[in-house]
Motif scaffolding. Sequence first.
Motif, PDB file in Angstrom:
ATOM      1  N   VAL A 145       0.834  -1.202   0.000  1.00  0.00           N
ATOM      2  CA  VAL A 145       0.000   0.000   0.000  1.00  0.00           C
ATOM      3  C   VAL A 145       0.868   1.251   0.000  1.00  0.00           C
ATOM      4  N   ILE A 146       1.904   1.241   0.823  1.00  0.00           N
ATOM      5  CA  ILE A 146       2.766   2.436   0.884  1.00  0.00           C
ATOM      6  C   ILE A 146       3.473   2.666  -0.443  1.00  0.00           C
ATOM      7  N   GLU A 147       3.926   1.587  -1.077  1.00  0.00           N
ATOM      8  CA  GLU A 147       4.581   1.747  -2.376  1.00  0.00           C
ATOM      9  C   GLU A 147       3.614   2.304  -3.413  1.00  0.00           C
ATOM     10  N   ASP A 148       2.370   1.855  -3.398  1.00  0.00           N
ATOM     11  CA  ASP A 148       1.381   2.370  -4.360  1.00  0.00           C
ATOM     12  C   ASP A 148       1.082   3.847  -4.110  1.00  0.00           C
ATOM     13  N   ARG A 149       1.011   4.244  -2.860  1.00  0.00           N
ATOM     14  CA  ARG A 149       0.736   5.653  -2.548  1.00  0.00           C
ATOM     15  C   ARG A 149       1.913   6.537  -2.940  1.00  0.00           C
ATOM     16  N   LEU A 150       3.111   6.026  -2.785  1.00  0.00           N
ATOM     17  CA  LEU A 150       4.285   6.812  -3.179  1.00  0.00           C
ATOM     18  C   LEU A 150       4.299   7.069  -4.683  1.00  0.00           C
ATOM     19  N   LYS A 151       3.826   6.098  -5.440  1.00  0.00           N
ATOM     20  CA  LYS A 151       3.794   6.272  -6.895  1.00  0.00           C
ATOM     21  C   LYS A 151       2.775   7.343  -7.296  1.00  0.00           C
ATOM     22  N   GLU A 152       1.745   7.505  -6.512  1.00  0.00           N
ATOM     23  CA  GLU A 152       0.697   8.484  -6.837  1.00  0.00           C
ATOM     24  C   GLU A 152       1.105   9.913  -6.483  1.00  0.00           C
ATOM     25  N   ILE A 153       2.031  10.063  -5.574  1.00  0.00           N
ATOM     26  CA  ILE A 153       2.430  11.403  -5.123  1.00  0.00           C
ATOM     27  C   ILE A 153       3.505  11.959  -6.050  1.00  0.00           C
ATOM     28  N   VAL A 162       5.765  14.904   2.529  1.00  0.00           N
ATOM     29  CA  VAL A 162       5.100  13.620   2.768  1.00  0.00           C
ATOM     30  C   VAL A 162       5.915  12.463   2.195  1.00  0.00           C
ATOM     31  N   VAL A 163       6.533  12.686   1.049  1.00  0.00           N
ATOM     32  CA  VAL A 163       7.267  11.600   0.380  1.00  0.00           C
ATOM     33  C   VAL A 163       8.405  11.077   1.253  1.00  0.00           C
ATOM     34  N   PRO A 164       9.274  11.915   1.792  1.00  0.00           N
ATOM     35  CA  PRO A 164      10.330  11.385   2.662  1.00  0.00           C
ATOM     36  C   PRO A 164       9.782  10.644   3.890  1.00  0.00           C
ATOM     37  N   LEU A 165       8.675  11.153   4.396  1.00  0.00           N
ATOM     38  CA  LEU A 165       8.079  10.507   5.559  1.00  0.00           C
ATOM     39  C   LEU A 165       7.566   9.112   5.225  1.00  0.00           C
ATOM     40  N   MET A 166       6.894   8.994   4.080  1.00  0.00           N
ATOM     41  CA  MET A 166       6.368   7.695   3.682  1.00  0.00           C
ATOM     42  C   MET A 166       7.492   6.734   3.294  1.00  0.00           C
ATOM     43  N   GLN A 167       8.554   7.270   2.711  1.00  0.00           N
ATOM     44  CA  GLN A 167       9.699   6.415   2.386  1.00  0.00           C
ATOM     45  C   GLN A 167      10.335   5.857   3.653  1.00  0.00           C
TER      46      GLN A 167
END
Length: 267
Positions: A145-153, A162-167
């Motif tokens: 799920v996290i990988e899919d959300r990162l692709k959308e951002i 948000v991107v560094p935080l999710m990574q």
Amino acid sequence: MTGAHQVHNTPIVQRFGISSFASPQPSEKESNQSGDDSGTSFGDNGTSINVDSTESSSDAAALMEYADLSIDDLVKLLAEKDNLLKLALKKLEEMREIYKSREAEWQELMERTRREAEKEKEYAIQDFAKSILDVADNLERACSVIEDRLKEIDGCKDTAGVVPLMQTLLEGVKMIDWDLEEVLSNWRIFKFDPLGEQFDPYKHHAVFEVYDDSKPPGTVAVVLKPGYEIRDRVLRPAEVGVVAAASNSNKADQALDSNKADQASGA
């Protein structure tokens, strides 16, 4: 017969103190001396039996038992005793073989019981392992799920960071997932992904069918949950979608066309 041959060639009769000739009747003087320690007595047929005064009464009684027998009768008796001895020895050998067979069966039973006990000990954590697999599934879903959300951002428009935080979050979840896999592998529990393999009912659990002309029927096309093995046993089969046979695909297409035709006629 061996027994009979030995009787004629060896003084077996002499063992019993029996002479083969008939003795004359004793004189009055000799009769008077019968109470002395001469150790001589006579059978009913006149055969003399020499019994030492030092022999026990039981030995003398045993000798007197054969006093009335002739040489031929003694030969026959010894032959019968020899046959009985051979039968007893044969029976003893049979009992010895039976004992060896029973002992071998017992040893085999003990060894089989030991192996089964060791195997049960190896798979004693099976229930625990099944319960922890749900944790592994949830971690894997979180990573996906996290990988899919990162692709959308869009990183260029990420003003809030948000991107560094999710990574960072993704890396942490992946580390937990790796640690869990290592723990499972230490207990000989391994994950397998059957994507693209031929369907195996012992390792795969078919949840649905898919229609794909590019793959042969029975091929695993979708993996919903990976499978797990503990040593040489399947701990949990993989939940998969399998390519349907061409006949099933044609039936599905025919049913779809029929539904469309019904709808058109109804309209």
